[in-house]
Design a protein around this motif. Structure first.
Motif, mmCIF file in Angstrom:
data_model
loop_
_atom_site.group_PDB
_atom_site.id
_atom_site.type_symbol
_atom_site.label_atom_id
_atom_site.label_comp_id
_atom_site.label_asym_id
_atom_site.label_seq_id
_atom_site.Cartn_x
_atom_site.Cartn_y
_atom_site.Cartn_z
ATOM 1 N N ILE A 26 6.862 1.276 -2.610
ATOM 2 C CA ILE A 26 5.612 1.337 -1.852
ATOM 3 C C ILE A 26 5.704 2.446 -0.804
ATOM 4 C CG2 ILE A 26 5.115 -1.107 -2.189
ATOM 5 C CD1 ILE A 26 5.830 -1.553 0.764
ATOM 6 N N GLU A 27 4.541 2.955 -0.439
ATOM 7 C CA GLU A 27 4.423 3.966 0.604
ATOM 8 C C GLU A 27 3.565 3.371 1.712
ATOM 9 O OE1 GLU A 27 2.363 8.384 1.170
ATOM 10 O OE2 GLU A 27 2.695 7.539 -0.847
ATOM 11 N N LEU A 28 4.064 3.389 2.938
ATOM 12 C CA LEU A 28 3.364 2.741 4.037
ATOM 13 C C LEU A 28 2.483 3.717 4.809
ATOM 14 C CD1 LEU A 28 6.089 0.367 5.554
ATOM 15 C CD2 LEU A 28 4.149 -0.253 4.105
ATOM 16 N N VAL A 29 1.359 3.170 5.279
ATOM 17 C CA VAL A 29 0.464 3.886 6.196
ATOM 18 C C VAL A 29 0.242 2.964 7.387
ATOM 19 C CG1 VAL A 29 -1.764 5.001 6.513
ATOM 20 C CG2 VAL A 29 -0.707 4.951 4.234
ATOM 21 N N LEU A 30 0.443 3.476 8.595
ATOM 22 C CA LEU A 30 0.261 2.673 9.801
ATOM 23 C C LEU A 30 -1.105 2.942 10.424
ATOM 24 C CD1 LEU A 30 3.752 2.981 11.552
ATOM 25 C CD2 LEU A 30 2.980 1.342 9.818
ATOM 26 N N CYS A 31 -1.705 1.879 10.985
ATOM 27 C CA CYS A 31 -3.028 2.018 11.587
ATOM 28 C C CYS A 31 -3.129 1.181 12.857
ATOM 29 C CB CYS A 31 -4.109 1.580 10.592
ATOM 30 S SG CYS A 31 -5.794 1.674 11.240
ATOM 31 N N THR A 32 -3.362 1.835 13.981
ATOM 32 C CA THR A 32 -3.649 1.167 15.246
ATOM 33 C C THR A 32 -4.316 2.168 16.173
ATOM 34 O OG1 THR A 32 -2.761 -0.079 17.117
ATOM 35 C CG2 THR A 32 -1.398 1.690 16.275
ATOM 36 N N LEU A 57 -8.481 5.360 7.656
ATOM 37 C CA LEU A 57 -7.560 4.694 6.733
ATOM 38 C C LEU A 57 -8.143 4.629 5.327
ATOM 39 C CD1 LEU A 57 -4.926 3.075 6.345
ATOM 40 C CD2 LEU A 57 -6.220 1.019 6.919
ATOM 41 N N ILE A 58 -9.426 4.338 5.228
ATOM 42 C CA ILE A 58 -10.069 4.207 3.916
ATOM 43 C C ILE A 58 -10.000 5.512 3.124
ATOM 44 C CG2 ILE A 58 -12.332 3.883 2.811
ATOM 45 C CD1 ILE A 58 -12.857 1.708 4.957
ATOM 46 N N THR A 59 -9.942 6.632 3.816
ATOM 47 C CA THR A 59 -9.851 7.925 3.119
ATOM 48 C C THR A 59 -8.456 8.195 2.563
ATOM 49 O OG1 THR A 59 -9.216 9.228 5.081
ATOM 50 C CG2 THR A 59 -11.575 8.851 4.720
ATOM 51 N N LYS A 60 -7.487 7.339 2.929
ATOM 52 C CA LYS A 60 -6.093 7.566 2.518
ATOM 53 C C LYS A 60 -5.776 7.024 1.125
ATOM 54 C CE LYS A 60 -4.536 9.648 6.224
ATOM 55 N NZ LYS A 60 -3.976 11.008 6.165
ATOM 56 N N ASP A 61 -6.788 6.488 0.441
ATOM 57 C CA ASP A 61 -6.606 6.001 -0.932
ATOM 58 C C ASP A 61 -5.516 4.920 -1.017
ATOM 59 O OD1 ASP A 61 -7.282 5.938 -3.639
ATOM 60 O OD2 ASP A 61 -5.728 7.381 -4.180
ATOM 61 N N ILE A 62 -5.587 3.953 -0.096
ATOM 62 C CA ILE A 62 -4.602 2.865 -0.101
ATOM 63 C C ILE A 62 -4.966 1.816 -1.157
ATOM 64 C CG2 ILE A 62 -3.932 3.162 2.316
ATOM 65 C CD1 ILE A 62 -5.791 0.795 2.975
ATOM 66 N N ASP A 63 -3.959 1.127 -1.662
ATOM 67 C CA ASP A 63 -4.176 0.057 -2.641
ATOM 68 C C ASP A 63 -4.429 -1.287 -1.967
ATOM 69 O OD1 ASP A 63 -3.531 1.449 -5.291
ATOM 70 O OD2 ASP A 63 -1.767 1.928 -4.081
#
Length: 300
Positions: A26-32, A57-63
């Motif tokens: 998995i590849e993590l994306v942090l959001c705060t 965040l939505i533009t980051k193509d997260i699953d």
């Protein structure tokens, strides 16, 4: 898979970041919104992608995303994620508002997305093992806190919800009726005692938030066996005069003992395989509905 963690507060720092940063594949994306926290944790865990808003965040193509913000933000975030086709894991509760909770459950089902609530006690080894002793006829669970009474809805929906869900899990049968006793002082709820009545099983849940100690115990009675789990990590099995005590090994990590590895991995496996979590979001709604019933009865 690309997985986001939204909200980098206490539970994210203690549980989700340590568990998910170790997970392979998995590849993590942090959001705060807190820039200082965002940069510090991204550096600590060597995470390259970080954002400050759900829009970015939505533009980051997260699953999928783990929603670990303050409860008041759960509904809006979960709604935005699901509407954009993103699987969601939500810290309990889904919302303080039952109508919002119902909306998220319905939306997840309409979008055919994996949605799961963070009821970690269902994944705690010592709690799960209780069912190995047979079907319970009587269950007692106490989850007390030192000197911290709380307003009724927050007491029940944010904290006591763990007791309700754990009892439902251990009863393994439909709750037919709920009985409630409580003690209030002004607007604050001091203690709560409930009975969940099911076919062949009575479950009693107790929480004293104005007591002398923070503690958690479960008594599980099945046939001529009584099994007690203390602090979620030690089991004592009673059978007549026989007493057997079992504990975790010294090297077992705390997040395994408390079910967070198992919980997070289960959600991610469901996302990867397109399967329904256990508990399902629909099952978790039943827990929220019982909490709402308790709140209304106390406030009435």
């Amino acid at each position: 898979m690309k997985i986001a963690i939204i909200g980098l507060g206490d539970i994210a720092k203690k549980a989700y970041l340590p568990v998910l940063s170790e997970k392979e594949g998995i590849e993590l994306v942090l959001c705060t919104r807190n820039v200082e926290t965002l940069n510090a944790l991204a550096k600590k865990y060597r995470i390259e992608e970080k954002v400050q808003s759900i829009e970015e965040l939505i533009t980051k193509d997260i699953d999928a995303a783990f929603v670990s913000t303050a409860t008041e933000a759960h509904y809006e975030l979960a709604e935005r994620l699901l509407e954009n086709g993103i699987h969601v894991y939500i810290d309990k509760p889904i919302s303080m508002n039952i109508e919002e909770t119902e909306r998220i459950v319905k939306l997840a089902e309409e979008q055919n997305k994996v949605a799961m609530v963070g009821f970690n006690r269902r994944f705690i080894p010592k709690v799960k093992e209780l069912k190995d002793h047979g079907k319970a006829s009587l269950i007692l669970m106490q989850k007390n806190r030192f000197a911290s009474p709380e307003h009724v809805r927050r007491f029940v929906v944010e904290d006591f919800i763990h007791v309700i869900d754990t009892l439902r899990f251990l009863m393994d049968t439909e709750v037919k009726d709920v009985r409630v006793e409580s003690l209030k002082n002004g607007d604050e709820l001091h203690h709560l005692v409930i009975q969940l009545l099911g076919e062949g099983c009575t479950a009693i849940g107790i929480m004293n938030r104005n007591g002398g100690v923070t503690e958690e115990t479960i008594e599980y009675h099945a046939g001529h066996h009584k099994v007690v789990v203390d602090s979620l990590v030690e089991t004592t099995h009673y059978h007549d005069k026989e007493i057997n005590i079992t504990k975790f090994g010294d090297w077992e990590p705390t997040l395994y003992k408390r079910g967070f590895y198992q919980l997070c991995h289960h959600f991610l496996d469901c996302v990867a395989n397109g399967t329904t979590p256990d508990p399902s979001i629909r099952d978790s709604l039943t827990t929220h509905e019982i909490c709402e019933r308790i709140v209304k009865e106390i406030e009435a």
